[in-house]
Scaffold this active site. Structure first.
Site, PDB file in Angstrom:
ATOM      1  N   SER A   1       0.830  -1.192   0.000  1.00 23.18           N
ATOM      2  CA  SER A   1       0.000   0.000   0.000  1.00 23.18           C
ATOM      3  C   SER A   1       0.873   1.255   0.000  1.00 23.18           C
ATOM      4  O   SER A   1       1.643   1.468  -0.934  1.00 23.18           O
ATOM      5  CB  SER A   1      -0.965  -0.050   1.189  1.00 23.18           C
ATOM      6  OG  SER A   1      -1.992   0.890   1.054  1.00 23.18           O
TER       7      SER A   1
ATOM      8  N   ASP B   1     -10.298  -3.746  -4.508  1.00 21.88           N
ATOM      9  CA  ASP B   1      -9.404  -2.757  -3.913  1.00 21.88           C
ATOM     10  C   ASP B   1      -9.445  -1.491  -4.769  1.00 21.88           C
ATOM     11  O   ASP B   1      -9.236  -1.564  -5.984  1.00 21.88           O
ATOM     12  CB  ASP B   1      -7.971  -3.326  -3.874  1.00 21.88           C
ATOM     13  CG  ASP B   1      -6.957  -2.379  -3.257  1.00 21.88           C
ATOM     14  OD1 ASP B   1      -7.314  -1.263  -2.857  1.00 21.88           O
ATOM     15  OD2 ASP B   1      -5.781  -2.775  -3.168  1.00 21.88           O
TER      16      ASP B   1
ATOM     17  N   HIS C   1      -8.183  -5.093  -0.222  1.00 23.03           N
ATOM     18  CA  HIS C   1      -7.006  -4.407   0.291  1.00 23.03           C
ATOM     19  C   HIS C   1      -6.835  -4.807   1.759  1.00 23.03           C
ATOM     20  O   HIS C   1      -7.787  -4.850   2.520  1.00 23.03           O
ATOM     21  CB  HIS C   1      -7.208  -2.896   0.188  1.00 23.03           C
ATOM     22  CG  HIS C   1      -5.956  -2.117   0.427  1.00 23.03           C
ATOM     23  ND1 HIS C   1      -5.119  -1.724  -0.596  1.00 23.03           N
ATOM     24  CD2 HIS C   1      -5.393  -1.659   1.570  1.00 23.03           C
ATOM     25  CE1 HIS C   1      -4.093  -1.058  -0.093  1.00 23.03           C
ATOM     26  NE2 HIS C   1      -4.238  -1.004   1.223  1.00 23.03           N
TER      27      HIS C   1
END
Length: 305
Positions: free
Chosen positions: A153, A248, A278
């Site tokens: 991320s 996501d 995610h």
């Protein structure tokens, strides 16, 4: 693909707790710190150190998969959390698996967080730590000439940016980059943002909250140091593995970055995990998250020899 049942279970639990990525970052961090963490895989040694970088002492956690005396290649790992949350403890579960699967030392970096330390502090902390390890790896039992960077991320964003900065500066030399659903662009206009705007843990509102705390101004978002997808030249970057998740908001920008790397002649392995959200990566409650962490570890091991 339908949503992975284990991912659905995670979302259901989160819904019952009322957890939201909103409000005061310190309160969100405190709530996360109270969450029980399962014991990760055993590794031969774990050591906490401080590394001088960017005018500060940056904490790192070093995972050694064996007791070999020879200097070993290393993966420098930047945790996720939107540059606002995340910690060495939060990354511990995955770092243990990556160390064992790769046979390499894993060095997890506790870069400084926003909004207390806004852009580009996290970038400069991570770049500084990477430079220091390349130059002083022997003091850590690391071969500074055989390094990879990686992250999930926001950590994937930092790994991509560090790879670009290192190439542009002529060093340090990086052999590989491992990007797990990386943030690559300050933009909410992709199909995946529209399809997954709400209901899948990371939401559009979450990313607006993260970016709002991280950037000093809207103009920062146009910088390649914040949005690596906007760099005009991706040639000569380290080979990469890019992992994305179907449900996501960041899916499309991660895959677009992988495609641009490939078009620039960079060897890239792109994997989309169907049915995943995610936050699935190295998530103890989601079996595919552990599989993905070991997959990253094996890819790093192959790349660093």
């Amino acid at each position: 693909m339908p949503l992975n049942p284990q991912a659905r279970a995670v979302l259901d639990v989160m819904a019952t707790t009322g957890f939201k990525l909103a409000g005061d970052p310190a309160a969100v961090r405190a709530m996360i710190a109270l969450t029980p963490r399962p014991q990760g895989e055993a590794v031969t040694a774990v050591e906490d150190r401080m590394v001088p970088a960017n005018g500060a002492e940056i904490p790192v956690r070093i995972y050694r998969p064996d007791d070999a005396r020879a200097a070993k290649p290393a993966l420098i790992w930047f945790h996720g959390g939107g540059w606002v949350i995340g910690s060495l403890d939060g990354a511990d579960f995955g770092c243990r698996m990556m160390a064992n699967a790769s046979g390499c030392v894993v060095i997890s970096v506790d870069y400084r967080l926003a909004p207390e330390h806004k852009f580009p502090t996290a970038v400069d902390d991570c770049m500084g730590v990477t430079q220091w390890i390349a130059e002083n790896g022997a003091s850590l039992g690391v071969d500074g000439s055989r390094l990879a960077v990686g992250g999930d991320s926001a950590g994937g964003n930092l790994a991509a940016v560090v790879s670009q900065l290192a190439r542009d500066a002529g060093g340090p030399s990086l052999s590989f980059q491992a990007l797990v659903y990386p943030v690559t662009n300050y933009d909410y206009g992709t199909d995946s943002y529209r399809e997954n705007a709400a209901g899948y843990l990371l939401e559009r509102a979450s990313m607006e909250w993260f970016w709002g705390h991280y950037l000093r101004s809207e103009a920062d978002g146009a910088s390649a140091k914040a949005s690596p997808l906007r760099h005009t030249n991706l040639t000569g970057l380290p080979p990469a593995i890019v992992i994305t998740a179907e449900f996501d908001p960041l899916r499309d920008e991660g895959e677009t970055y992988a495609e641009r790397l490939r078009a620039a002649g960079v060897p890239v392995e792109l994997m989309r995990f169907a049915g995943e959200i995610h936050g699935f990566y190295a998530n103890p409650a989601i079996d595919e998250g552990s599989e993905a962490a070991r997959l990253i570890g094996r890819a790093v091991g192959r790349a660093l020899g």
